[in-house]
Design an enzyme around this catalytic site. Structure first.
Site, PDB file in Angstrom:
ATOM      1  N   GLU A 198       0.817  -1.211   0.000  1.00 35.54           N
ATOM      2  CA  GLU A 198       0.000   0.000   0.000  1.00 35.54           C
ATOM      3  C   GLU A 198       0.850   1.260   0.000  1.00 35.54           C
ATOM      4  OE1 GLU A 198      -4.375  -0.985   1.911  1.00 35.54           O
ATOM      5  OE2 GLU A 198      -2.963   0.211   3.070  1.00 35.54           O
TER       6      GLU A 198
ATOM      7  N   HIS B  53       9.374 -26.340  -1.903  1.00 34.36           N
ATOM      8  CA  HIS B  53       8.789 -27.463  -2.639  1.00 34.36           C
ATOM      9  C   HIS B  53       7.625 -27.029  -3.524  1.00 34.36           C
ATOM     10  CE1 HIS B  53      11.097 -30.643  -0.471  1.00 34.36           C
ATOM     11  NE2 HIS B  53      11.214 -29.654   0.395  1.00 34.36           N
TER      12      HIS B  53
ATOM     13  N   LYS C 251     -14.068  -0.784  -4.281  1.00 36.31           N
ATOM     14  CA  LYS C 251     -15.217  -0.475  -3.434  1.00 36.31           C
ATOM     15  C   LYS C 251     -16.318   0.208  -4.234  1.00 36.31           C
ATOM     16  CE  LYS C 251     -12.385   0.162   0.732  1.00 36.31           C
ATOM     17  NZ  LYS C 251     -11.966   1.106   1.782  1.00 36.31           N
TER      18      LYS C 251
END
Length: 437
Positions: free
Chosen positions: A278, A299, A413
């Site tokens: 951010e 792995h 949003k």
């Protein structure tokens, strides 16, 4: 305390050439003349925090520990990541400490929400809802459900005694609700953004409830504040780390993998990803923050790191002293051929795996920095948290972005609100639905 080892970082240029620009960034941060200067309260926070509120917070935490099986921490992003990271790093992932800390309000998943509410229905519960405004949708919606749960279980009067709000000191939806219902409240400082707030009441209350010593946490942060205020690249490992990240970025290393060999560091990785993601990811710039827990992820991602695109570097957190250790006994039958590992501690195997991996990855062309942490305790963790916060701020200024805002977070949003039919977004709904068809 912490040390930075750069011998595997492919540092061919003289890092001292960055001293002038680092000095400018340091002055912008400490003199509050840089971008986002309204949100640099965390810089002096380890010395300037509200001691009266801190004492009240410890008292509330002790009360919750004495009467509850579960503390529900309702928040998202910086309102929960730092606290969860600290709790798991200190206590481990399978702690027997009570009360249990459950993190809520960070997802819209109906399955998760329903399962948590079912899990806590027969337990003694307290709630810490954390939101500056009270309108962050994930948290607000979850708290609506949790508030109803608490009132159904305990009645309004007793529920109000069990709900604590951490929010703005004077305004906002959550502050209004808290005042109306009579909840205990703690303050999110105006000049500290969410991802930098773990050492405020945002993180300290859940951490204290978990049984950790928050005074030692603050002491460690205070030591970091003093040590990392020196504007000299030869003496300040935090600034060296920030500068070296910038050097590697300019050489095309656009991904940083934060690596630990301790699974309990997983949520610290997640907090680091929010902190740097951010803060730096703006104006089409920034290092992409990734993470791994080795040897587990060797792995799955080890092949790509070893031989894939040369676009990344690693920062390894080397915890010198494990919280617990195991001795490997010899097996007379040696059926698995592993007796060469016996007669020593398991931590030695983990350490050699780390050393072998650093050598392999650097041989493969991946720069590695190593942050050496002497051990895991509250004081070292406080130092580590402050170290990363300051390194992140310096890194943002080196990139010439504002490391304290997050304008891009609003995009999803707006689309979500339109698609859900929120009042005021009607004009956008039809166009967005057409794009989805």
């Amino acid at each position: 305390m912490m040390k930075l080892d750069t011998k595997h970082a492919f540092l061919k240029e003289d890092i001292s050439s960055y001293q002038d620009i680092v000095t400018k960034c340091h002055e912008d941060l400490h003199n509050k003349t840089g971008k986002g200067n309204d949100y640099v309260g965390w810089v002096e926070w380890p010395n300037n925090y509200d001691k009266e509120e801190y004492a009240r917070l410890k008292s509330v935490a002790a009360d919750i520990r004495g009467k509850c099986d579960v503390l529900m921490v309702c928040g998202i992003g910086g309102s929960y990541l730092g606290a969860r990271a600290a709790v798991e790093m200190i206590n481990g992932m399978y702690s027997k400490e009570k009360p249990e800390i459950i993190f809520f309000g960070n997802t819209f998943s109906s399955t998760y929400i329903a399962q948590v509410l079912e899990y806590i229905k027969d337990k003694e519960v307290a709630v810490n809802v954390i939101s500056k405004s009270g309108t962050t949708t994930e948290t607000a919606l979850a708290f609506r459900l949790l508030k109803q749960f608490m009132e159904d279980k305990y009645g309004k009067e007793e529920a109000a005694k069990r709900i604590v709000a951490t929010t703005d000191k004077a305004r906002g939806t959550l502050k209004t609700i808290a005042d109306k219902e009579g909840y205990e409240t703690f303050v999110i400082p105006d000049d500290v953004g969410g991802r930098y707030s773990v050492l405020t009441a945002v993180g300290l209350l859940p951490i204290a409830v978990s049984g950790s010593d928050i005074q030692k946490l603050m002491d460690g942060a205070a030591k970091a504040r003093e040590a990392l205020a020196v504007c000299d690249l030869e003496k300040n490992d935090c600034y060296r780390y920030a500068a070296l990240r910038n050097i590697l970025y300019r050489k095309g290393k656009a991904i940083e993998i934060m690596v630990s060999y301790e699974p309990a560091f997983t949520m610290m990785n997640e907090w680091y990803k929010q902190l740097f993601g951010e803060s730096e990811g703006k104006d089409n710039k920034g290092i992409y923050p990734s993470s791994a827990i080795f040897s587990t992820d060797l792995h799955s991602m080890g092949q790509f790191i070893q031989e894939g695109s040369r676009i990344l570097f690693e920062t390894v957190v080397d915890i010198k002293k494990p919280q617990q250790d195991l001795y490997i006994e010899a097996d007379p039958a040696n059926f698995d051929g592993l007796n060469f590992l016996s007669q020593q501690n398991m931590s030695v195997v983990n350490q050699k795996a780390m050393q072998g991996t650093i050598l392999a990855h650097t041989q493969g062309g991946v720069p590695n920095m190593v942050l050496e942490l002497p051990e895991v305790n509250e004081e070292e963790l406080g130092y580590l948290i402050y170290f990363f916060e300051k390194a992140c701020a310096l890194s943002g200024y080196l990139l010439a972005v504002n490391p304290f805002n997050q304008p891009g977070v609003e995009s999803y949003k707006k689309n979500m609100f339109a698609l859900l039919g929120k009042p005021g977004y009607e004009d956008q709904k039809e166009a967005l639905e057409a794009q989805l068809r």
